[in-house]
Design an enzyme around this catalytic site. Structure first.
Site, short mmCIF file in Angstrom:
data_model
loop_
_atom_site.label_atom_id
_atom_site.label_comp_id
_atom_site.label_asym_id
_atom_site.label_seq_id
_atom_site.Cartn_x
_atom_site.Cartn_y
_atom_site.Cartn_z
N ILE A 1 38.62 -49.95 52.73
CA ILE A 1 38.27 -50.53 51.43
C ILE A 1 39.08 -51.78 51.18
CG2 ILE A 1 38.41 -50.13 48.93
CD1 ILE A 1 37.65 -47.21 49.48
N ASN B 1 34.81 -41.69 49.87
CA ASN B 1 34.37 -40.63 50.78
C ASN B 1 35.55 -39.76 51.20
OD1 ASN B 1 31.73 -41.63 50.70
ND2 ASN B 1 32.09 -43.00 52.42
N GLY C 1 38.34 -39.23 60.20
CA GLY C 1 39.16 -39.21 61.40
C GLY C 1 39.95 -40.48 61.63
N GLU D 1 34.64 -39.97 67.51
CA GLU D 1 34.22 -38.75 66.80
C GLU D 1 32.73 -38.71 66.54
OE1 GLU D 1 36.62 -38.70 63.30
OE2 GLU D 1 35.30 -40.02 62.17
N LYS E 1 31.55 -56.84 46.14
CA LYS E 1 30.97 -57.03 44.81
C LYS E 1 30.70 -58.51 44.52
CE LYS E 1 31.12 -52.65 43.60
NZ LYS E 1 29.88 -51.85 43.42
N GLY F 1 34.47 -46.32 64.16
CA GLY F 1 34.13 -45.64 62.93
C GLY F 1 32.65 -45.76 62.62
N VAL F 2 32.26 -45.20 61.48
CA VAL F 2 30.85 -45.16 61.09
C VAL F 2 30.52 -46.36 60.21
CG1 VAL F 2 29.10 -43.81 59.88
CG2 VAL F 2 30.86 -42.65 61.21
#
Length: 517
Positions: free
Chosen positions: A363, A383, A387, A293, A407, A268-269
């Site tokens: 998350i 967001n 994918g 991706e 946080k 993933g990013v």
């Protein structure tokens, strides 16, 4: 006139960005190129935003539907959102202005699995596509379109739209020509055929987009860079997560469950993903492959070092420094990278066949392994699913990674029950935080819960999670997946009301990550 436009008929259609933007009408649906800040149109969206502002100043409404491959950049999403010009957005976004409007209820947003978008358009589920606005690197003498730094849904936009507007961006290297594999073999049921990819580097299409010249209503010349944010250097948390992941791969190889050369990798990013890639670079492996991706800076490192021999994706997601590296050595990377339409890069059949090892961010996860990757406190979109679902459901091994807290420790990323479910426990094999790794394969729910709490939760929140699990196991209506429904989401409510999930602020103090076990 640019030499990037070799087709004589299309050269006659060159016009200004403003004139091209004026061809887009209020209420239309526009399919725009772009995927993670790569290959998106740069000039026409800004001109369109200016026109929208002029209409609004006259008291006239001017809003459109914006369909893309995934997220784009401020020149597109940001400009149109600032102009209050987006009625509906899909399938993925990361723009802060858009996010604020979506969460305020003034912009509609449909979050869609990225592999599903093209087929949903062909099936007519999303309505009619009026205009395709697509960036290309150039136009050949025969009228073929040379893709730029992302493919995304562009093939479908060009095929389905009534009219096509092209931005020919001379900033994009012409040496990109030949890197792409545009597959034209998809069909609707009952006429679908297998996607004949058996190795990540297999090519099953053609290198360029096809578009009837008469369908093109405007050509705009640009010279503007892609825009992605620079990545942070890996911090202690990211490095610990990467170390746990690499150690896990070593154990899987030692057990014989995956071969020494691993299986194709998906990443993933984000900064954690880049840290994982950096960890692979230090592992001494060579000749690996990726079926993913997006390609980030870390993937360039692996390709240059030979750790990865070939990578398949649909787009780049490079920092400014990464873009410069790529552009300086395009020929080298062109031989080692294949860019495909996202319906192929994320295709469930191919992912399952290749046995992809998937790693995606999240998350939060709950104690049973359900994952929320899109919403904060259950209702605020961050967001989108992107994918991750395409890969998680179909991967040989599906892993999800996150720091154990956020946080400053006020949020635990391991909770009794996730406030929104994107990936059910059935699609999650491994959860990793800086605290450790929980392999959930073969475990019934209560055993999964104990392992996630002990291996992944932050020490400040572990006692609270164990207390919840013990009381749920003793007093829940059913004991298979024990929950106390009256308090399962109380951690989220406490954060909304007090600013922390902890019972006392002191309990939220962060601890240093542990070394991999």
């Amino acid at each position: 006139m640019s030499t990037r436009i070799a087709h004589a008929g299309l050269r006659r259609k060159v016009m200004s960005a403003r004139d091209a933007a004026a061809l887009i009408r209020p209420g239309q649906n526009v399919g725009m190129s772009g995927f993670t800040g790569a290959g998106y149109p740069k000039a026409v969206p800004q001109a369109l935003a200016a026109l929208m502002g002029e209409h609004r100043a006259r008291g006239e409404d001017f809003r459109i539907g914006v369909w893309t491959g995934a997220s784009t950049a401020p020149e597109l999403d940001g400009a149109l959102a600032e102009a209050d010009g987006i009625e509906l957005r899909l399938p993925y976004q990361s723009d802060p202005v858009s996010r604020a409007k979506i969460n305020a209820g003034t912009m509609e947003y449909i979050d869609v699995h990225l592999s599903h978008v093209a087929q949903m358009v062909w099936e007519g589920f999303l309505g009619h596509l009026d205009v395709a606005l697509v960036e290309v690197s150039g136009i050949t003498e025969d009228g073929d379109l040379i893709p730029s730094s992302s493919v995304g849904n562009n093939k479908t936009w060009i095929d389905q739209a009534d009219a096509v507007i092209l931005e020919v961006n001379s900033w994009q290297p012409l040496e990109l020509d030949g890197m792409h594999d545009i597959y034209y073999g998809t069909a609707l049921p009952p006429h679908r055929q297998p996607i004949m990819i058996t190795e990540p580097g297999d090519r099953i299409g053609v290198p360029r987009f096809r578009c009837p010249p008469e369908k093109v209503v405007a050509v705009v010349e640009t010279h503007a860079p892609d825009r992605n944010s620079a990545f942070k250097d890996p911090d202690a948390e990211s490095q610990a997560i990467a170390a746990h992941f690499i150690e896990f791969l070593d154990r899987e190889v030692a057990s014989g469950r995956i071969p020494p050369g691993l299986l194709p990798l998906q990443s993933g990013v984000g900064n954690i993903a880049n840290a994982v890639l950096a960890g692979l670079a230090d592992s001494g492996r060579t000749g690996l492959t990726a079926y993913t991706e997006v390609l980030q800076d870390g993937m360039l490192d692996l390709l240059e070092s030979g750790t990865i021999a070939l990578a398949s994706a649909t787009a780049f997601s490079l920092s400014p420094a990464g873009i410069e590296r790529f552009n300086d050595n395009v020929a080298f990377f062109r031989d080692r990278i294949v860019l495909r339409p996202q319906e192929i890069s994320n295709h469930p059949e191919v992912i399952r066949r290749l046995g992809v090892i998937a790693s995606n961010g999240m998350i939060e996860a709950d104690i049973y392994g359900n994952v929320n990757s899109t919403h904060v406190m259950g209702s605020r979109i961050q967001n989108g699913i992107g994918g991750s679902g395409d890969f998680a459901r179909n991967a040989y091994i599906s892993t999800f990674v996150t720091p154990s807290t956020a946080k400053g420790g006020a949020l635990s990323c391991i909770v009794p029950m996730v406030s929104h479910v994107d990936h059910t426990e059935h699609d999650v094999d491994v959860v990793i935080t800086e605290q450790g790794l929980a392999d959930l394969r073969g475990l019934a729910p209560r055993r999964r819960a104990a392992r996630i709490i002990d291996q992944c939760a932050h020490p400040a929140y572990r006692p609270m999670l164990h207390d919840y699990l013990e009381r749920a196991t003793a007093g829940a209506w059913g004991r298979h997946t024990p929950h106390l429904l009256g308090e399962a989401l109380s951690w989220h409510q406490r954060y909304i009301e007090t600013g922390t999930m902890a019972l006392t602020p002191a309990a939220a103090a962060p601890a240093r990550p542990t070394a991999p076990s």
